[in-house]
Write an enzyme that holds these catalytic residues in place. Structure first.
Site, PDB file in Angstrom:
ATOM      1  N   LYS A   1     -20.743  85.023 -48.698  1.00 41.79           N
ATOM      2  CA  LYS A   1     -20.572  84.288 -47.450  1.00 41.79           C
ATOM      3  C   LYS A   1     -21.475  83.052 -47.486  1.00 41.79           C
ATOM      4  O   LYS A   1     -22.443  83.040 -48.254  1.00 41.79           O
ATOM      5  CB  LYS A   1     -20.905  85.185 -46.252  1.00 41.79           C
ATOM      6  CG  LYS A   1     -22.404  85.409 -46.020  1.00 41.79           C
ATOM      7  CD  LYS A   1     -22.630  86.107 -44.707  1.00 41.79           C
ATOM      8  CE  LYS A   1     -24.094  86.206 -44.400  1.00 41.79           C
ATOM      9  NZ  LYS A   1     -24.736  84.953 -44.015  1.00 41.79           N
TER      10      LYS A   1
ATOM     11  N   HIS B   1     -23.675  91.916 -47.386  1.00 40.54           N
ATOM     12  CA  HIS B   1     -24.733  92.801 -47.892  1.00 40.54           C
ATOM     13  C   HIS B   1     -25.170  93.847 -46.878  1.00 40.54           C
ATOM     14  O   HIS B   1     -25.747  94.871 -47.255  1.00 40.54           O
ATOM     15  CB  HIS B   1     -25.934  91.984 -48.385  1.00 40.54           C
ATOM     16  CG  HIS B   1     -26.759  91.362 -47.301  1.00 40.54           C
ATOM     17  ND1 HIS B   1     -26.530  90.092 -46.829  1.00 40.54           N
ATOM     18  CD2 HIS B   1     -27.816  91.842 -46.589  1.00 40.54           C
ATOM     19  CE1 HIS B   1     -27.398  89.807 -45.884  1.00 40.54           C
ATOM     20  NE2 HIS B   1     -28.191  90.844 -45.695  1.00 40.54           N
TER      21      HIS B   1
ATOM     22  N   LYS C   1     -26.288  98.466 -47.131  1.00 40.97           N
ATOM     23  CA  LYS C   1     -27.522  99.124 -46.707  1.00 40.97           C
ATOM     24  C   LYS C   1     -27.289 100.628 -46.554  1.00 40.97           C
ATOM     25  O   LYS C   1     -26.289 101.071 -45.985  1.00 40.97           O
ATOM     26  CB  LYS C   1     -28.016  98.536 -45.379  1.00 40.97           C
ATOM     27  CG  LYS C   1     -28.553  97.111 -45.495  1.00 40.97           C
ATOM     28  CD  LYS C   1     -29.045  96.610 -44.156  1.00 40.97           C
ATOM     29  CE  LYS C   1     -29.618  95.205 -44.262  1.00 40.97           C
ATOM     30  NZ  LYS C   1     -30.852  95.159 -45.053  1.00 40.97           N
TER      31      LYS C   1
ATOM     32  N   GLU D   1     -34.626  88.619 -36.292  1.00 39.62           N
ATOM     33  CA  GLU D   1     -35.470  88.138 -37.383  1.00 39.62           C
ATOM     34  C   GLU D   1     -36.692  87.419 -36.812  1.00 39.62           C
ATOM     35  O   GLU D   1     -36.581  86.705 -35.809  1.00 39.62           O
ATOM     36  CB  GLU D   1     -34.690  87.168 -38.274  1.00 39.62           C
ATOM     37  CG  GLU D   1     -33.462  87.755 -38.935  1.00 39.62           C
ATOM     38  CD  GLU D   1     -32.720  86.724 -39.765  1.00 39.62           C
ATOM     39  OE1 GLU D   1     -32.894  86.719 -40.995  1.00 39.62           O
ATOM     40  OE2 GLU D   1     -31.983  85.913 -39.170  1.00 39.62           O
TER      41      GLU D   1
ATOM     42  N   ASP E   1     -23.438  82.507 -39.233  1.00 38.60           N
ATOM     43  CA  ASP E   1     -24.297  83.092 -40.263  1.00 38.60           C
ATOM     44  C   ASP E   1     -24.449  84.596 -40.109  1.00 38.60           C
ATOM     45  O   ASP E   1     -24.551  85.318 -41.106  1.00 38.60           O
ATOM     46  CB  ASP E   1     -25.681  82.426 -40.215  1.00 38.60           C
ATOM     47  CG  ASP E   1     -26.553  82.808 -41.400  1.00 38.60           C
ATOM     48  OD1 ASP E   1     -26.047  82.831 -42.540  1.00 38.60           O
ATOM     49  OD2 ASP E   1     -27.752  83.080 -41.187  1.00 38.60           O
TER      50      ASP E   1
ATOM     51  N   HIS F   1     -21.976  90.111 -40.171  1.00 41.58           N
ATOM     52  CA  HIS F   1     -22.807  91.314 -40.113  1.00 41.58           C
ATOM     53  C   HIS F   1     -22.621  92.098 -38.814  1.00 41.58           C
ATOM     54  O   HIS F   1     -22.386  93.310 -38.821  1.00 41.58           O
ATOM     55  CB  HIS F   1     -24.286  90.952 -40.262  1.00 41.58           C
ATOM     56  CG  HIS F   1     -24.617  90.230 -41.524  1.00 41.58           C
ATOM     57  ND1 HIS F   1     -23.929  90.416 -42.697  1.00 41.58           N
ATOM     58  CD2 HIS F   1     -25.589  89.313 -41.814  1.00 41.58           C
ATOM     59  CE1 HIS F   1     -24.443  89.650 -43.644  1.00 41.58           C
ATOM     60  NE2 HIS F   1     -25.441  88.980 -43.128  1.00 41.58           N
TER      61      HIS F   1
ATOM     62  N   LYS G   1     -33.196  84.076 -34.741  1.00 40.46           N
ATOM     63  CA  LYS G   1     -34.358  83.814 -35.591  1.00 40.46           C
ATOM     64  C   LYS G   1     -35.590  83.575 -34.715  1.00 40.46           C
ATOM     65  O   LYS G   1     -35.475  83.214 -33.548  1.00 40.46           O
ATOM     66  CB  LYS G   1     -34.105  82.607 -36.496  1.00 40.46           C
ATOM     67  CG  LYS G   1     -33.056  82.878 -37.571  1.00 40.46           C
ATOM     68  CD  LYS G   1     -32.987  81.745 -38.568  1.00 40.46           C
ATOM     69  CE  LYS G   1     -32.087  82.108 -39.746  1.00 40.46           C
ATOM     70  NZ  LYS G   1     -32.632  83.234 -40.535  1.00 40.46           N
TER      71      LYS G   1
END
Length: 483
Positions: A142, A172, A176, A210, A229, A234, A334
């Site tokens: 991505k 990703h 996990k 984050e 993003d 996700h 973030k």
């Protein structure tokens, strides 16, 4: 020793951040734990003119930042697998070197860890060099486009040269261990299935937070933002796993069919819904862990008037029989107060209260923590000791790190092993990705049409106050606000 699944893997963009931070460390880990074929080869491609030894030294210096105490002898043994080639991805003649070098009788894997603008060029050059044979597989990182049109454009082009079963679109988060445990919790146990529906659940929260800022990714991030993003991929993948119907098996397309149904059942956004149910934010200077940090506009390579969002929270609805009327609150950002990912299942309150208890907003909750520590916590009320009937919130805590002592694969390691084995279960199918973009795109279009500016929030907080107000309208609070 794993003697099956013989492979040649080709890593495009090998001097970039993803290869040295994630892919090579994951392959090194698989090498030392002997979970990949001893004869599997790794071909690293880049634009720099390096010898093999120069690349080994470069990679060792980079990887040492992410792996503590690399054993030199095992690293030297690992490097025997690696062959570096200087190749320009856009130069068709350079691909003849690959054709002459790869073993076409084994699985050939092409991992495109480059800017997405090169995906089409690389696929065309691979095909012209006859490298898209039946034993080949291609891995796409991505972001795969920045809207529905560009995503479909890339997917349609790649599909000219590789079948859907050869294309591994990587997310990703699906690699996990904690996310796979979410599947196990839901479909390996009968405990929650009877309650996993609108009759017993009042709301669901999914958060990926984050503490880091954009760092050196400023130029990339400013064209992308938190919605593209993190949320479009996700968070929506986590939503699918939480909300999907039980699949009849763990076969790749069986699982992915159920995830697709969730995406197709999401209530489409209108312009009015975007304005009322979507919150965007952008961090300004603040303090995290006692350290002063810059605001987004003062980060490297960020335009001084950027309207790119670094935070997004929204309310989603799934229009099917299991979930109709249950709000799903998704949030990511973030420079937030804490680095974590969690899913909060809020069960409905009891119909009649016979015990005195002041925290009326609590009820029963199931907290599934995905990172940094993988735990499952079930909150409920218990009577406090004494001669009164007062109740107190307590919880059962299942810590998987304490329960299981065997080694866990990093998410990229797990996904790379699945690519080598040809297992597509944890990868995103074309129609899944298209459905996700269709749902997200009205948000992007509304922001663009209205020239919408994100709300500022101080670094080290949980985002703009309007994110709390979004839930407060429904009589709900973010999990951390009532703990």
């Amino acid at each position: 020793m794993n003697e099956s699944n013989l492979f040649d893997i080709v890593l495009f963009g090998s001097t970039g951040d993803l290869v040295t931070r994630k892919l090579l460390p994951s392959l090194y880990s698989a090498h030392i734990h002997k979970t990949i074929n001893a004869k599997g080869r790794i071909f690293t491609l880049g634009r720099k003119d390096l010898t093999n030894q120069e690349f080994y030294d470069f990679a060792y210096a980079k990887i040492s930042q992410y792996i503590d105490k690399i054993d030199k002898s095992s690293w030297d043994d690992f490097c025997k697998r690696i062959h570096y080639f200087k190749i320009e991805a856009s130069t068709a003649s350079d691909y003849q070197l690959l054709f002459n070098t790869l073993n076409h009788d084994v699985t050939n894997i092409y991992y495109l860890s480059t800017d997405p603008s090169l995906f089409k060029t690389i696929c065309l050059n691979l095909a012209n060099a006859k490298l898209n044979h039946p034993k080949s597989r291609i891995v796409l990182e991505k972001p795969l486009g920045n809207n529905l049109e560009t995503s479909n454009d890339i997917n349609d082009f790649v599909s000219k040269f590789f079948t859907e079963k050869q294309i591994f679109r990587i997310d990703h988060y699906l690699g996990k261990e904690s996310v796979q445990n979410l599947l196990a919790i839901r479909f390996g146990n009968t405990l929650f299935e009877a309650l996993w529906r609108r009759q017993w659940i009042s709301s669901i929260q999914i958060t990926i937070a984050e503490t880091l800022g954009v760092g050196s990714r400023g130029a990339f991030y400013d064209k992308t933002g938190a919605l593209r993003d993190m949320l479009q991929n996700h968070l929506l993948q986590l939503l699918c796993i939480v909300a999907m119907e039980p699949p009849i098996s763990l076969e790749p397309d069986t699982v992915r069919n159920e995830k697709l149904k969730v995406l197709q059942s999401l209530k489409p956004f209108t312009e009015e819904m975007v304005l009322n149910n979507v919150i965007s934010g952008q961090y300004k200077s603040g303090t995290i862990g006692g350290v002063n940090v810059n605001g987004y506009l003062n980060e490297e390579n960020i335009p001084p008037n950027s309207h790119t969002e670094t935070f997004v929270a929204l309310k989603a609805e799934i229009q099917n029989w299991r979930w109709a009327g249950v709000p799903f609150y998704l949030r990511t950002g973030k420079r937030l107060q804490e680095q974590m990912a969690e899913i909060v299942i809020q069960f409905k309150d009891i119909p009649v209260k016979i015990f005195p208890f002041s925290a009326n907003n609590f009820a029963n909750r199931l907290i599934i923590k995905l990172q940094p520590n993988e735990t499952v916590q079930l909150y409920f009320l218990a009577k406090q000791p004494g001669d009164t009937n007062d109740l107190k919130p307590v919880y059962l805590d299942l810590d998987f790190n304490k329960m299981f002592t065997n080694r866990r694969n990093d998410s990229y390691e797990r996904l790379l092993l699945d690519v080598i084995a040809g297992n597509l279960t944890l990868f995103v199918r074309h129609d899944e990705q298209e459905a996700a973009w269709k749902w997200v795109e009205p948000i992007l279009n509304t922001w663009k049409k209205l020239n919408y500016s994100p709300k500022l929030y101080t670094a080290g907080t949980w985002g703009p106050a309007t994110a709390s107000a979004l839930l407060a309208r429904d009589g709900v609070s973010w999990h951390e606000e009532i703990m």
